[in-house]
Every structure is written in structure tokens, then in C-alpha cells.
Write a protein that holds these residues in place. Structure first.
Motif, PDB file in Angstrom:
ATOM      1  N   ALA A   1       0.376  -4.578   8.628  1.00  0.00           N
ATOM      2  CA  ALA A   1       0.458  -4.024   7.735  1.00  0.00           C
ATOM      3  C   ALA A   1       0.555  -4.925   6.501  1.00  0.00           C
ATOM      4  CB  ALA A   1       2.049  -3.390   7.399  1.00  0.00           C
ATOM      5  N   PRO A   2      -0.300  -4.852   5.413  1.00  0.00           N
ATOM      6  CA  PRO A   2      -0.769  -5.932   4.527  1.00  0.00           C
ATOM      7  C   PRO A   2       0.162  -5.845   3.168  1.00  0.00           C
ATOM      8  CG  PRO A   2      -2.071  -4.103   4.061  1.00  0.00           C
ATOM      9  CD  PRO A   2      -1.388  -3.907   5.507  1.00  0.00           C
TER      10      PRO A   2
ATOM     11  N   ILE B   1     -10.420  -8.285   7.995  1.00  0.00           N
ATOM     12  CA  ILE B   1      -9.631  -7.651   6.852  1.00  0.00           C
ATOM     13  C   ILE B   1     -10.471  -6.907   6.010  1.00  0.00           C
ATOM     14  CG2 ILE B   1      -8.297  -8.110   4.660  1.00  0.00           C
ATOM     15  CD1 ILE B   1      -7.701 -11.101   5.665  1.00  0.00           C
ATOM     16  N   LYS B   2     -10.328  -5.469   5.985  1.00  0.00           N
ATOM     17  CA  LYS B   2     -11.135  -4.682   5.236  1.00  0.00           C
ATOM     18  C   LYS B   2     -10.495  -3.740   4.319  1.00  0.00           C
ATOM     19  CE  LYS B   2     -13.950  -4.270   9.521  1.00  0.00           C
ATOM     20  NZ  LYS B   2     -14.113  -3.499  10.767  1.00  0.00           N
TER      21      LYS B   2
ATOM     22  N   LYS C   1      -0.366   2.226  -3.098  1.00  0.00           N
ATOM     23  CA  LYS C   1      -1.616   2.982  -2.863  1.00  0.00           C
ATOM     24  C   LYS C   1      -2.864   2.279  -2.628  1.00  0.00           C
ATOM     25  CE  LYS C   1      -0.849   7.019  -5.883  1.00  0.00           C
ATOM     26  NZ  LYS C   1      -1.017   7.528  -7.115  1.00  0.00           N
ATOM     27  N   SER C   2      -3.040   1.175  -3.073  1.00  0.00           N
ATOM     28  CA  SER C   2      -4.293   0.399  -2.884  1.00  0.00           C
ATOM     29  C   SER C   2      -4.325  -0.441  -1.415  1.00  0.00           C
ATOM     30  CB  SER C   2      -4.615  -0.559  -4.022  1.00  0.00           C
ATOM     31  OG  SER C   2      -4.665   0.012  -5.170  1.00  0.00           O
ATOM     32  N   LEU C   3      -2.986  -0.822  -1.071  1.00  0.00           N
ATOM     33  CA  LEU C   3      -2.748  -1.466   0.217  1.00  0.00           C
ATOM     34  C   LEU C   3      -3.071  -0.459   1.382  1.00  0.00           C
ATOM     35  CD1 LEU C   3      -0.106  -3.972  -0.640  1.00  0.00           C
ATOM     36  CD2 LEU C   3      -2.689  -4.500  -0.175  1.00  0.00           C
ATOM     37  N   ALA C   4      -2.640   1.000   1.116  1.00  0.00           N
ATOM     38  CA  ALA C   4      -2.784   1.906   2.216  1.00  0.00           C
ATOM     39  C   ALA C   4      -4.275   1.810   2.744  1.00  0.00           C
ATOM     40  CB  ALA C   4      -2.464   3.313   1.642  1.00  0.00           C
ATOM     41  N   LYS C   5      -5.079   1.716   1.797  1.00  0.00           N
ATOM     42  CA  LYS C   5      -6.672   1.657   2.466  1.00  0.00           C
ATOM     43  C   LYS C   5      -7.265   0.455   3.007  1.00  0.00           C
ATOM     44  CE  LYS C   5      -7.583   4.257  -2.052  1.00  0.00           C
ATOM     45  NZ  LYS C   5      -8.070   3.951  -3.135  1.00  0.00           N
ATOM     46  N   VAL C   6      -6.192  -0.688   3.032  1.00  0.00           N
ATOM     47  CA  VAL C   6      -6.545  -2.001   3.602  1.00  0.00           C
ATOM     48  C   VAL C   6      -6.226  -2.137   4.900  1.00  0.00           C
ATOM     49  CG1 VAL C   6      -6.363  -4.533   3.508  1.00  0.00           C
ATOM     50  CG2 VAL C   6      -6.600  -3.291   1.157  1.00  0.00           C
TER      51      VAL C   6
END
Length: 102
Positions: free
Chosen positions: A37-38, A101-102, A52-57
Motif C-alpha cells: 500500500a503506497p 510502481i505503476k 484518491k490518487s494513491l488508490a490508482k497506484v
């Protein structure tokens, strides 16, 4: 330069693609792949830290093997009472290599 700060085994670790780290024991799937988890993502000048943005990473890692940490000896003693107690402890650890890391 792309790197991320991930939550792994009760701690936060700074990781890049290809880095190897030792974390608390993690159960992997049958292929030996795990997802971490980032908490923070740095991509050049762009810093991403909102949920929100980290949920896509996705930060993916490959399990290299399980190992045990160094032995810690716990000794308790009380003077003049005859009380002595000795315990030992070794942490269960996992060595992982960051693959993407995507």
C-alpha cells in the motif's frame, strides 16, 4: 526518478524499482507476488499524497524468501528474592524485491 513510500509490516519504507528490503512476515500468493500500500508517490517534480490518487497506484513486489531476525535475549532478575526469568525472541521476516510502481 520515481520512488514511493509504502506501508509494509507496521513501518513505512522508501522503495524504488529493483530495491530489496526486509519487512515483517508477509504471506504471498502462489506465484510469490505481493502488493504494498503506497503512502506517498514521487514522480520527478510531482508528489502524490492524497488517498484518491494513491488508490490508482500499485506497488508490486516479489518475495525472495522468508528468514528470521537476530535472537533477542530478555533477562529479568530481582535482587534477594530468588526470582530469575530468561526468554528469547526471533522475529519472522520476509525479504522482498520491488518489481514495479505503476
Amino acid at each position: 526518478m520515481v520512488y514511493a513510500v509504502v506501508r509494509a509490516g507496521g513501518r513505512q519504507e522508501k522503495v524504488e524499482v529493483g530495491s530489496v528490503l526486509v519487512v515483517d512476515r508477509i504471506a504471498a500468493d502462489k506465484d510469490g507476488k505481493i502488493e504494498l500500500a503506497p503512502v506517498l508517490l514521487v514522480d520527478g517534480d510531482t508528489i502524490t499524497h492524497d488517498a484518491k490518487s494513491l488508490a490508482k497506484v500499485k506497488v508490486t513486489a516479489e518475495v525472495l524468501g522468508d528468514l528470521r531476525g537476530p535472537k533477542i535475549v530478555i533477562q529479568k532478575y530481582k535482587n534477594k528474592t530468588g526470582y530469575k526469568k530468561r526468554q528469547g525472541h526471533r522475529s519472522e521476516l520476509t525479504r522482498v524485491k520491488i518489481t514495479g510502481i505503476k
